[in-house]
Motif scaffolding. Structure first.
Motif, PDB file in Angstrom:
ATOM      1  N   ILE A 152      -2.663  10.326  -3.613  1.00 35.19           N
ATOM      2  CA  ILE A 152      -3.017   9.232  -4.524  1.00 35.19           C
ATOM      3  C   ILE A 152      -4.355   9.563  -5.168  1.00 35.19           C
ATOM      4  O   ILE A 152      -5.362   9.704  -4.462  1.00 35.19           O
ATOM      5  N   VAL A 182       7.321   2.868  -8.640  1.00 34.89           N
ATOM      6  CA  VAL A 182       7.020   3.865  -7.610  1.00 34.89           C
ATOM      7  C   VAL A 182       8.113   4.934  -7.609  1.00 34.89           C
ATOM      8  O   VAL A 182       9.245   4.673  -8.022  1.00 34.89           O
ATOM      9  N   PRO A 183       7.767   6.132  -7.143  1.00 33.06           N
ATOM     10  CA  PRO A 183       8.735   7.238  -7.250  1.00 33.06           C
ATOM     11  C   PRO A 183       9.907   7.124  -6.276  1.00 33.06           C
ATOM     12  O   PRO A 183      10.957   7.730  -6.514  1.00 33.06           O
ATOM     13  N   SER A 225       5.798   1.657  -0.830  1.00 35.37           N
ATOM     14  CA  SER A 225       6.489   2.892  -1.222  1.00 35.37           C
ATOM     15  C   SER A 225       6.173   4.026  -0.238  1.00 35.37           C
ATOM     16  O   SER A 225       7.045   4.839   0.081  1.00 35.37           O
ATOM     17  N   ASN A 270       4.451  14.404  -4.517  1.00 34.83           N
ATOM     18  CA  ASN A 270       4.579  13.260  -5.429  1.00 34.83           C
ATOM     19  C   ASN A 270       3.259  12.566  -5.735  1.00 34.83           C
ATOM     20  O   ASN A 270       3.048  11.400  -5.366  1.00 34.83           O
ATOM     21  N   PRO A 287       5.272   8.909  -2.154  1.00 35.74           N
ATOM     22  CA  PRO A 287       3.977   9.292  -2.743  1.00 35.74           C
ATOM     23  C   PRO A 287       3.017   9.747  -1.651  1.00 35.74           C
ATOM     24  O   PRO A 287       2.675   8.972  -0.766  1.00 35.74           O
ATOM     25  N   ALA A 332      -0.364   9.423   3.667  1.00 38.00           N
ATOM     26  CA  ALA A 332      -0.784   9.816   2.322  1.00 38.00           C
ATOM     27  C   ALA A 332      -2.268  10.158   2.328  1.00 38.00           C
ATOM     28  O   ALA A 332      -3.018   9.734   3.218  1.00 38.00           O
ATOM     29  N   LEU A 384       2.257   0.134  -3.628  1.00 32.80           N
ATOM     30  CA  LEU A 384       2.128   1.541  -3.231  1.00 32.80           C
ATOM     31  C   LEU A 384       2.270   1.691  -1.717  1.00 32.80           C
ATOM     32  O   LEU A 384       2.962   2.618  -1.240  1.00 32.80           O
ATOM     33  N   THR A 423      10.729  11.617  -2.359  1.00 31.34           N
ATOM     34  CA  THR A 423       9.867  11.166  -3.454  1.00 31.34           C
ATOM     35  C   THR A 423       8.746  10.268  -2.952  1.00 31.34           C
ATOM     36  O   THR A 423       8.094   9.590  -3.752  1.00 31.34           O
ATOM     37  N   LEU A 468       0.357  10.428  -7.327  1.00 31.83           N
ATOM     38  CA  LEU A 468       0.340   9.177  -8.092  1.00 31.83           C
ATOM     39  C   LEU A 468      -1.099   8.966  -8.552  1.00 31.83           C
ATOM     40  O   LEU A 468      -2.019   9.016  -7.734  1.00 31.83           O
ATOM     41  N   THR A 494       3.449  10.177 -10.804  1.00 35.24           N
ATOM     42  CA  THR A 494       3.392   8.809 -11.315  1.00 35.24           C
ATOM     43  C   THR A 494       2.023   8.576 -11.925  1.00 35.24           C
ATOM     44  O   THR A 494       1.009   8.934 -11.327  1.00 35.24           O
TER      45      THR A 494
END
Lengths: 491, 491
Positions: free
Chosen positions: A289, A435-436, A274, A251, A286, A380, A271, A284, A253, A405
């Motif tokens: 990034i 956000v996803p 999320s 996912n 994220p 992430a 973020l 989903t 972003l 995203t």
């Protein structure tokens, strides 16, 4: 053996019980197969009634189900109540679609006199239920992607019996939910084979189900490893069957300068939330990034790291999932070209993890395929890109994702357009704000995407198009009046 | 090496030439990949213009193309002229669909205020072209399922570049047709990568194409053996891709008493013609004929045998296909529980085969899996059934077929209803009159069906839904106005 475990403490609760034996699995499949014809012949409104009945029983038993789910998953009461709401909304949404006639869209091409190619017989395109569906529950949504989640709702809505394989991470909730479903089915006078239930922690139970001759399709939400292994088995059967697998995703972003100009710090906080929601255990979530290498980008990354450092994710779903997360983070920690930004190892044996964030450069990310794999949990990677075109290259390297995203793509400009085009090639859903995490249940939704996001990228496991997975088109040529009548087509 | 062969005589005509080398295949795929973005961004009307241009050039060159096709395939001028008509009708039909907006059906769910699940962002479901498609031509339709046939038309219509793998049984026609296509593409100012062409008689060429990283999907019409082997390769790629394979079929035809009462002898003649049309080289050729064990059934089988004995099929497409037919018939001839009804071996080395018909009992047919396999050519098995319910069992044993034909199902009655239901479970198209050979090009058509008829039973390779194979859904969440505008969605 199966055992209910308290997610927050790791303590066993109550009795242990045996997983389904091969003969129990055979019997479940046989029951589903024997119910298939009768269930396929039910009216759409009868199936809508079944879905509404299932929604009602979930609501009626909300308090005890949510408490049990909380004990087994540690996801917390607010989230689990919301997830139950989403599951009942979903069941009723499919019922609405059925009552509106949406499951049986028909194209009726009248006969045209004369020689082919312009002359033709009458052709009426209808859709028929596939037959018994094996449904593999996910660990991370004990209601919405489990026993009575979207896969079960869409398969039942389509007129296919379902053999549910429960997830061993919430075994007690699963069997309680299954018992409620069977009560509804009995009360509505439907054959018991419409809903069958098997349980097991070992791989054998799932393999036996996918290999069972009478199973016509598989719906699966889970890991890349498990999903690809089962998909291969489905493809290697004497008669291969469709395997609708949702295997998770990184996912990506992308944070463009236009977004940072307005509210970079606020977006960083959004973020971080999320990344950590549900301890990062969302398909989903994220995970990559993309941020430009400029001062605004630096500030955003710092703000993201600061926001993440403050978060305290709750316990993960199970000790196995927790350990897998720890291994994933350790790999990132040891990758030579990654710079950890947030890395408080904390107590690696505690049920609750600590957020992890690291940074790398686009070229290094693209080179290292191991970095393209999802780490399931609150972790992430920030990938710094020199330009939007480099962001395009990063997305292409990732190749397949449930979502991409794009923050700050409001203005039409050439490099943005390339980025949007690439995002649409890579993802099943492209977001331009928000956000996803969080997937709306609606007709336009698409929860799928190029491999490895999905093994069947044309299909969705969320939203009303999910029913399409279980309805195969058939063209009737010069169908007699009685048959057209039964299909609801004016003769 | 490739060589044009006169189908009727087996004589070589003209020069031999080399098959595409690995580097030529790479270059073709690279050209297609480099054209993909620009082609995906073309308007539907521009692509419609391309399809119309291709139709026009086929018509302009009809005389020489049909003559060449006749030389290489032996299918005869009337059939080949008809097939060219069908191909241009198909190209123009897809153009009509594009101009009518059908390729870009959009679902636009407006935002709903409030908390989920009823509250939601705006979601707009659009479809995007998959990317370069590898298209494997079939031997038996040198126009309609070859270089500019339905697969190419639907992929181009969807906005996907096509890399055509020519069939070596009509190599000269293939390269001539490809040259015409490239002329049209150049004249319309489209990138040459939109249409690429490779040739080869060896397995390597096809395997290289399916393995090429930039290929996004495969469209294949051909044998079970070749199709399943390539499908496996497509599934074992690091990134698996959809393999849309149409692998042929036994196309059961059930003769019910009601049909025989009216015009049994006439139907027997019609069926014999269908078994032998094009020397039986149709994917939809009826290969298994189910007849009740009664006096009317006996008379029908005798009439069918008599009609078949009188037919003189033309030469088969190639010596290889002819030899495969001979092997298939020999297997049937030696099967202990088959009784040959029409079996004039004739000259087994002649290009033209002799029709073959044998009879067996339902139980013996069901037991012997080898009998469920297609013998490609003018051969059929009569399966005598004691009842309609036994016919149901025979259909279930066959399991997957492009078509099932039911003669005499005009009246609604319980056993007939079961038969119809089973036929709809087994086939992609169910006919209630006429013969399965001949597939109308229309919106409602479905040329597919459960495995082994198709590797992707939800999709069709004939009719306007064929374009759906190459358009993947994507949900846009809160898309900016400029993007909605480009997708033709009111902001």
């Amino acid at each position: 053996m199966l055992q209910s475990i308290e997610a927050r403490t790791g303590n066993a609760v109550g009795e242990r019980w045996a997983e389904s034996t091969p003969s129990e699995i055979d019997a479940a499949v046989a029951a589903a197969a024997s119910a298939a014809d009768a269930f396929a012949a039910t009216s759409a409104s009868r199936r809508a009634g079944l879905l509404r009945g299932l929604a009602s029983v979930l609501e009626a038993e909300r308090e005890s189900l949510v408490a049990l789910a909380d004990r087994e998953t540690g996801l917390g009461l607010p989230r689990l109540n919301g997830e139950l709401d989403r599951s009942t909304f979903q069941l009723r949404g499919f019922a609405d679609v059925l009552e509106g006639g949406g499951a049986h869209t028909v194209i009726d091409d009248k006969a045209v006199a004369g020689a082919p190619p312009s002359g033709r017989p009458r052709l009426t395109r209808v859709r028929v239920p596939l037959g018994p569906v094996a449904m593999f529950s996910a660990s991370n949504f004990p209601f919405a992607f489990s026993v009575l989640g979207g896969d079960t709702a869409s398969a039942l809505g389509a007129g296919c019996p379902v053999v549910v394989k429960a997830h061993p991470a919430h075994p007690e909730l699963s069997r309680r939910t299954a018992a409620l479903a069977l009560r509804v089915i009995a009360a509505q006078g439907l054959p018991v084979g419409v809903f069958q239930f098997v349980q097991g922690g070992s791989i054998d139970v799932g393999v036996a189900l996918v290999k069972a001759t009478a199973i016509a399709a598989v719906a699966f939400t889970g890991s890349f490893k498990g999903g690809t292994a089962l998909a291969r088995i489905a493809g290697e059967r004497a008669r291969p069957i469709p395997f609708f697998g949702e295997l998770g995703s990184v996912n990506p972003l992308v944070v463009l300068p236009a977004a940072l100009e307005k509210n970079g710090v606020e977006l960083a906080g959004t973020l971080a939330q999320s990344i950590c929601v549900g301890a990062g255990q969302f398909c989903t979530s994220p995970g990559v990034i993309l941020v430009l290498q400029d001062a605004a980008g630096d500030a955003f990354v710092q703000a993201l790291a600061a926001a993440l450092r403050d978060l305290k994710p709750h316990a993960m779903l199970s000790a196995t999932i927790r350990a897998t997360f720890e291994r994933g983070v350790a790999q990132w920690r040891n990758a030579s070209r990654l710079k950890p930004l947030v890395d408080d190892a904390g107590d690696a044996s505690a049920a609750a993890p600590r957020p992890f964030l690291a940074e790398t450069l686009a070229a290094d990310f693209i080179d290292d395929h191991a970095l393209h794999e999802e780490v399931f949990g609150c972790a992430a990677l920030v990938v710094r890109v020199a330009s939007i075109d480099e962001a395009v290259e990063v997305l292409k390297a990732i190749g397949g994702s449930l979502t991409v995203t794009l923050w700050g793509a409001d203005q039409d400009a050439e490099p943005t357009r390339r980025l949007v085009r690439t995002a649409m090639q890579v993802a099943g859903r492209v977001l331009f704000s928000g956000v996803p995490t969080g997937v709306a249940v609606t007709a336009a939704q698409h929860h799928g995407g190029p491999f490895p996001a999905s093994t069947q990228p044309f299909t969705t496991s969320v939203g009303y198009a999910a029913m399409d997975r279980f309805l195969r088109p058939v063209a009737l040529q010069d169908a007699p009046a009685w048959l057209l009548d039964r299909q609801g087509v004016p003769a």
